[in-house]
Design a protein around this motif. Structure first.
Motif, PDB file in Angstrom:
ATOM      1  N   THR A 135      61.439 -28.306  16.031  1.00 42.08           N
ATOM      2  CA  THR A 135      60.888 -27.276  16.917  1.00 42.08           C
ATOM      3  C   THR A 135      61.598 -27.278  18.265  1.00 42.08           C
ATOM      4  OG1 THR A 135      59.078 -28.708  17.669  1.00 42.08           O
ATOM      5  CG2 THR A 135      58.641 -27.268  15.769  1.00 42.08           C
ATOM      6  N   ARG A 138      64.700 -25.335  17.740  1.00 40.70           N
ATOM      7  CA  ARG A 138      64.400 -23.890  17.714  1.00 40.70           C
ATOM      8  C   ARG A 138      64.232 -23.349  19.137  1.00 40.70           C
ATOM      9  NH1 ARG A 138      66.236 -21.378  13.417  1.00 40.70           N
ATOM     10  NH2 ARG A 138      65.141 -21.894  11.523  1.00 40.70           N
ATOM     11  N   SER A 165      68.272 -26.631  13.048  1.00 43.11           N
ATOM     12  CA  SER A 165      66.835 -26.606  12.760  1.00 43.11           C
ATOM     13  C   SER A 165      66.590 -26.533  11.256  1.00 43.11           C
ATOM     14  CB  SER A 165      66.136 -25.482  13.509  1.00 43.11           C
ATOM     15  OG  SER A 165      66.714 -24.251  13.192  1.00 43.11           O
TER      16      SER A 165
END
Length: 191
Positions: A135, A138, A165
């Motif tokens: 995350t 991202r 990711s």
């Protein structure tokens, strides 16, 4: 070779920071946001690394080095697309680094249980840490996309962070007993 004799310079006390080319930007500039998000993803990988061993550990350590290259790439503005060629003096993410990630994704995908549902981030300690790093990567990708909308960036750099990711997703599944211990999302379970 980088040599740091002094950690503080006081040059950023005015709210600016220096780039590789000697120019200075406000610390909240979109380019600095992208560089900071990449650094954050790298730190999350360092946290995940504590739970990894073998090939996964080696791969994540390699990626941490690549993320420093990525930070240097982002900290080196380009006037035109020809400026994205690496040299002895300029670090750039190159397509072979993207290819390396894709090969790792493909190899891991072959041994994972097929996905039959979305999965929740978690499971083993290693998987949970890898999902946190995923995350963070991202977020770095979103920051880099915002930079790309405002200024020129290396296309291979954006591809690299996108593949990262994806790699961390499959590596997290691998850390969950090759996907057998993934925690499946149950839509509407708590209505």
């Amino acid at each position: 070779m980088v040599k740091l004799n002094k950690i503080y310079t006081r040059t950023g006390d005015d709210g600016t920071t220096g780039l590789v080319d000697g120019s200075r930007l406000l610390k909240h500039a979109v380019r600095m946001e992208a560089i900071g998000a990449v650094d954050e993803a790298n730190s999350a990988l360092g946290f995940a690394l504590r739970e990894l061993d073998g090939e996964a550990r080696d791969a994540v350590f390699r990626i941490q080095n690549d993320l420093f290259d990525l930070g240097a790439d982002l900290a080196t503005p380009a006037e035109d697309d020809d400026d994205f060629a690496p040299s002895e003096m300029v670090l750039r993410i190159v397509p072979t680094q993207v290819d390396w990630l894709e090969a790792r994704i493909d190899a891991l995908t072959e041994v994972l249980e097929p996905l039959t549902s979305f999965i929740l981030p978690g499971g083993t300690e290693a998987a949970a840490r890898l999902h946190l790093a995923r995350t963070a990567s991202r977020r770095a990708e979103r920051a880099m996309a915002a930079l790309a909308a405002a200024d020129r960036i290396n296309p291979a750099a954006l591809q690299y962070i996108n593949r990262l990711s994806d790699y961390l997703f499959v590596l997290g599944r691998a850390a969950n007993d090759a996907g057998k211990a993934d925690i499946k999302w149950v839509p509407g379970a708590n209505r």
